[in-house]
Scaffold this active site. Structure first.
Site, PDB file in Angstrom:
ATOM      1  N   GLU A  13       0.830  -1.207   0.000  1.00 46.81           N
ATOM      2  CA  GLU A  13       0.000   0.000   0.000  1.00 46.81           C
ATOM      3  C   GLU A  13       0.865   1.258   0.000  1.00 46.81           C
ATOM      4  O   GLU A  13       0.567   2.245  -0.675  1.00 46.81           O
ATOM      5  CB  GLU A  13      -0.913  -0.024   1.222  1.00 46.81           C
ATOM      6  N   MET A 176      -8.625  -3.124   9.362  1.00 44.59           N
ATOM      7  CA  MET A 176      -8.004  -3.383  10.659  1.00 44.59           C
ATOM      8  C   MET A 176      -7.288  -2.181  11.293  1.00 44.59           C
ATOM      9  O   MET A 176      -6.658  -2.349  12.341  1.00 44.59           O
ATOM     10  CB  MET A 176      -7.013  -4.554  10.527  1.00 44.59           C
ATOM     11  N   GLU A 177      -7.364  -0.989  10.701  1.00 46.99           N
ATOM     12  CA  GLU A 177      -6.598   0.134  11.243  1.00 46.99           C
ATOM     13  C   GLU A 177      -7.326   1.467  11.296  1.00 46.99           C
ATOM     14  O   GLU A 177      -7.046   2.295  12.184  1.00 46.99           O
ATOM     15  CB  GLU A 177      -5.305   0.348  10.422  1.00 46.99           C
ATOM     16  N   ASP A 200     -11.169  -7.535  -1.396  1.00 42.70           N
ATOM     17  CA  ASP A 200     -11.775  -8.847  -1.179  1.00 42.70           C
ATOM     18  C   ASP A 200     -13.147  -8.670  -0.547  1.00 42.70           C
ATOM     19  O   ASP A 200     -13.551  -7.561  -0.201  1.00 42.70           O
ATOM     20  CB  ASP A 200     -10.890  -9.711  -0.270  1.00 42.70           C
TER      21      ASP A 200
END
Length: 231
Positions: A13, A176-177, A200
């Site tokens: 990323e 997740m962040e 996904d």
């Protein structure tokens, strides 16, 4: 010149953002490599935080403490919980929630954090300016929406879990962040926005899809960042 901090969770990323930066130099604080440079007329400090909320929060605070940024942008990938989103689409968060934060035993709703609330709202001016950048993109290539992102320390693979998060928080994407970065920014009074490319969709086997489409999702986020900073 306005200075943006840009936080990515993973190397893939981060690399796509670094490709569009000029006049680059690096500095290291603790174990974190900060890439300092420019994108168009803006100063930028780019860093890879690592996966998960603790890594994200720690990196955000170090970035704020050391680089005097005016605002923070979090970029990366996410799983779709909105059925209308496909791989390669983009979600711009107007609000975020930590779906795994639970003090419901004390009468609070799921995701509620003391002195913060349940949802963390992105900076309205940044959302407006990102919307303007979106309009300059050929939307035949991919879809971009503004919506809710749910964060938690779980790589979501189960359809039932995705459906619960979608139902409880009306979430468009799961990662997740982002909400941890948002929490630190809110407490430090730093404007923020979270931009996620869909890599996904939780289906029991989405690890394979994630790995295959992570680069594409990262490229889409970088494209939007570049257009935003050129305008």
């Amino acid at each position: 010149m306005k200075k943006f901090g840009i936080i990515a969770a993973m190397q893939e990323e981060m690399q796509e953002i670094q490709k569009i930066m000029d006049n680059v130099k690096e500095t290291k604080i603790y174990d974190l490599n900060f890439i300092i440079g420019e994108i168009s007329n803006y100063k930028v400090v780019l860093v890879e935080a690592g996966i998960g909320k603790v890594n994200a929060a720690r990196t955000t605070q170090i970035l704020i403490d050391n680089f005097e940024v005016d605002a923070i942008i979090n970029v990366g990938s996410a799983a779709a919980s909105n059925e209308k989103l496909n791989i390669g689409d983009i979600v711009i968060a107007n609000k975020l929630v930590q779906h795994d934060f639970d003090i419901t035993a004390f009468g609070h709703p799921k995701g509620y954090i003391s002195n913060v609330g349940q949802y963390l709202e992105s900076d309205k001016e940044l959302v407006i300016n990102i919307e303007k950048a979106i309009k300059k993109i050929d939307n035949n290539k991919f879809k971009t929406i503004i919506g809710t992102i749910a964060s938690g320390d779980i790589f979501c693979t189960e359809i039932n879990m995705k459906d619960k998060i979608k139902s409880k928080f009306n979430a468009d994407a799961i990662e997740m962040e982002g909400a941890a970065i948002a929490q630190v920014c809110k407490l430090d009074n730093i404007p923020f926005i979270v931009i996620r490319g869909i890599s996904d969709s939780p289906n029991g086997n989405n690890k394979v899809t994630f790995e295959e489409y992570l680069e594409q999702a990262s490229q889409r986020c970088a494209e939007l960042i570049e257009i935003f900073m050129k305008n």
